[in-house]
Design an enzyme around this catalytic site. Structure first.
Site, PDB file in Angstrom:
ATOM      1  N   ASP A 193       0.855  -1.187   0.000  1.00 55.96           N
ATOM      2  CA  ASP A 193       0.000   0.000   0.000  1.00 55.96           C
ATOM      3  C   ASP A 193       0.894   1.242   0.000  1.00 55.96           C
ATOM      4  O   ASP A 193       1.688   1.439   0.921  1.00 55.96           O
ATOM      5  CB  ASP A 193      -0.913  -0.041   1.228  1.00 55.96           C
ATOM      6  CG  ASP A 193      -2.047   0.968   1.152  1.00 55.96           C
ATOM      7  OD1 ASP A 193      -1.910   1.983   0.452  1.00 55.96           O
ATOM      8  OD2 ASP A 193      -3.077   0.733   1.817  1.00 55.96           O
ATOM      9  N   ASP A 252      -3.306   7.499  -3.119  1.00 55.13           N
ATOM     10  CA  ASP A 252      -3.263   6.338  -2.226  1.00 55.13           C
ATOM     11  C   ASP A 252      -3.657   5.130  -3.079  1.00 55.13           C
ATOM     12  O   ASP A 252      -4.767   5.101  -3.638  1.00 55.13           O
ATOM     13  CB  ASP A 252      -4.261   6.590  -1.081  1.00 55.13           C
ATOM     14  CG  ASP A 252      -4.235   5.528  -0.002  1.00 55.13           C
ATOM     15  OD1 ASP A 252      -3.428   4.589  -0.066  1.00 55.13           O
ATOM     16  OD2 ASP A 252      -5.067   5.663   0.938  1.00 55.13           O
ATOM     17  N   HIS A 278     -11.675   6.162   2.175  1.00 50.96           N
ATOM     18  CA  HIS A 278     -11.693   7.413   2.933  1.00 50.96           C
ATOM     19  C   HIS A 278     -11.430   8.592   2.018  1.00 50.96           C
ATOM     20  O   HIS A 278     -10.709   8.472   1.021  1.00 50.96           O
ATOM     21  CB  HIS A 278     -10.604   7.362   4.012  1.00 50.96           C
ATOM     22  CG  HIS A 278      -9.278   6.895   3.447  1.00 50.96           C
ATOM     23  ND1 HIS A 278      -8.351   7.761   2.963  1.00 50.96           N
ATOM     24  CD2 HIS A 278      -8.781   5.652   3.224  1.00 50.96           C
ATOM     25  CE1 HIS A 278      -7.323   7.071   2.484  1.00 50.96           C
ATOM     26  NE2 HIS A 278      -7.553   5.776   2.614  1.00 50.96           N
ATOM     27  N   HIS A 284      -7.168  10.842   6.141  1.00 45.51           N
ATOM     28  CA  HIS A 284      -8.494  10.301   6.442  1.00 45.51           C
ATOM     29  C   HIS A 284      -9.480  11.424   6.675  1.00 45.51           C
ATOM     30  O   HIS A 284      -9.567  11.980   7.771  1.00 45.51           O
ATOM     31  CB  HIS A 284      -8.454   9.387   7.683  1.00 45.51           C
ATOM     32  CG  HIS A 284      -7.682   8.136   7.449  1.00 45.51           C
ATOM     33  ND1 HIS A 284      -6.524   7.840   8.137  1.00 45.51           N
ATOM     34  CD2 HIS A 284      -7.874   7.110   6.600  1.00 45.51           C
ATOM     35  CE1 HIS A 284      -6.045   6.676   7.708  1.00 45.51           C
ATOM     36  NE2 HIS A 284      -6.840   6.210   6.773  1.00 45.51           N
ATOM     37  N   GLU A 320     -10.983   1.105  -1.240  1.00 45.31           N
ATOM     38  CA  GLU A 320     -10.038   0.023  -0.977  1.00 45.31           C
ATOM     39  C   GLU A 320     -10.708  -1.236  -0.423  1.00 45.31           C
ATOM     40  O   GLU A 320     -10.710  -1.463   0.777  1.00 45.31           O
ATOM     41  CB  GLU A 320      -8.895   0.477  -0.080  1.00 45.31           C
ATOM     42  CG  GLU A 320      -9.271   1.233   1.172  1.00 45.31           C
ATOM     43  CD  GLU A 320      -8.010   1.676   1.924  1.00 45.31           C
ATOM     44  OE1 GLU A 320      -7.078   0.873   2.078  1.00 45.31           O
ATOM     45  OE2 GLU A 320      -7.958   2.851   2.340  1.00 45.31           O
ATOM     46  N   GLU A 363      -6.638  -0.975  -4.291  1.00 44.14           N
ATOM     47  CA  GLU A 363      -7.004   0.407  -3.944  1.00 44.14           C
ATOM     48  C   GLU A 363      -6.637   1.376  -5.056  1.00 44.14           C
ATOM     49  O   GLU A 363      -5.561   1.280  -5.642  1.00 44.14           O
ATOM     50  CB  GLU A 363      -6.286   0.832  -2.650  1.00 44.14           C
ATOM     51  CG  GLU A 363      -6.620   2.262  -2.215  1.00 44.14           C
ATOM     52  CD  GLU A 363      -5.993   2.642  -0.881  1.00 44.14           C
ATOM     53  OE1 GLU A 363      -4.987   2.029  -0.494  1.00 44.14           O
ATOM     54  OE2 GLU A 363      -6.520   3.571  -0.236  1.00 44.14           O
TER      55      GLU A 363
HETATM   56 MN    MN Z   1      -3.707   2.845   0.956  1.00 46.52          MN
HETATM   57 MN    MN Z   2      -6.313   4.213   1.811  1.00 45.94          MN
END
Ligand code: MN
Ligand code: MN
Length: 291
Positions: free
Chosen positions: A85, A96, A155, A163, A188, A276
């Site tokens: 990630d 992200d 998020h 977040h 995700e 994600e």
């Molecule tokens: Mn991530």
């Molecule tokens: Mn994330």
């Protein structure tokens, strides 16, 4: 959204996508966990970009929030399911993205999180609710015989904020936020062979500063000085130097200066996959910045 901001999100996404693509193949049986983490983080810095959080590499039943520790001697083994990630930012604007490497024979498990992500992305447009995205994710994962992880979510993303609202559930949910043009968020899905719930493990390697209150003890002040340039983004213990780090980090968590991110895992022996992407809602759909 201003053009410069959109441009930063899109460029951060391109960098993240390119680096994740180059980095997933580094995860091979016998490869060093620590070396892979350091190599990928170096690629981000070499692009002149920032790490929105330490590279997360989470093994098997661990779903998220593991990263290398100082002197980490783990190696990847045949059979491992490895989530990578990656968070990249340009001037605080975050991309992200995550993928899973299968060192065993878990093709369907990986397909489940990928299919769920693809389905959710195909639904994103103004007026759709995050509950609808959760229902689609759950449907895709269950159709392949796995469980979505119900207590992990996508998020919203803000400048130097990892977040923010909206929360994007991985399961069916009534209500939820209604998507609007200009929203930036990560979707995700996690698919699990276990219970579909994660809990905190004992291992903690990732922290985040909360607020900007000064600390009293010199060792505590030394840590806060080292993380101030993060603007509140998460950091890894291995990025810090100093004595008595573990004691001082624990005391900063107790005093509320830092938030700890324990490794999150499903039950022992289970396997979890993750996919994600980061999206920006447009008038009639979305831009996937990390594809
Ligand atoms: Mn991530
Ligand atoms: Mn994330």
């Amino acid at each position: 959204m201003k053009d410069e901001i959109l441009g930063a999100y899109v460029e951060a996404g391109k960098i993240a996508s390119r680096i994740l693509g180059r980095s997933l193949p580094l995860v091979r049986p016998g490869a060093s966990f620590h070396r892979v983490v350091e190599e990928v983080e170096a690629l981000v810095r070499a692009e002149g970009a920032g790490l929105a959080f330490p590279l997360n590499l989470s093994l098997n039943e661990a779903a998220a929030h593991d990263t290398a520790s100082e002197g980490d001697d783990r190696v990847f083994r045949a059979g491992d399911v490895v989530k990578m990630d990656l968070g990249v930012h340009l001037d605080g604007y975050i991309a992200d993205t995550a993928g899973t490497v299968d060192l065993g024979e878990n093709g369907p498990l990986l397909r489940a999180s990928r299919a769920a992500l693809g389905k959710a992305i195909s639904l994103v447009r103004p007026g759709v609710s995050t509950g609808d995205l959760g229902a689609a994710i759950q449907g895709e994962i269950e159709a392949l015989g796995f469980r979505p992880v119900a207590n992990l979510t996508g998020h919203g993303l803000g400048r130097f904020e990892i977040h923010t609202p909206p929360t994007v559930p991985n399961v069916r949910m009534n209500g939820g936020a209604v998507l609007k043009e200009g929203m930036v968020f990560a979707i995700e899905p996690f698919a699990s062979t276990g219970t579909g719930y994660v809990s905190d493990g004992p291992r903690v390697q990732i922290y985040q500063q909360t607020g900007d209150r000064p600390a009293r003890l010199p060792e505590a002040r030394r840590i806060l000085d080292q993380v101030r340039e993060r603007h509140g983004l998460p950091f890894a213990r291995r990025w810090l130097t100093g004595d008595k780090l573990d004691l001082t980090l624990a005391s900063l968590v107790r005093s509320g200066h830092l938030h700890a991110y324990p490794v999150l895992r499903d039950v022992p022996g289970s396997l979890v996959s993750q996919a994600e992407h980061t999206v920006i809602v447009t008038g009639d759909g979305c831009i996937v910045t990390t594809r």
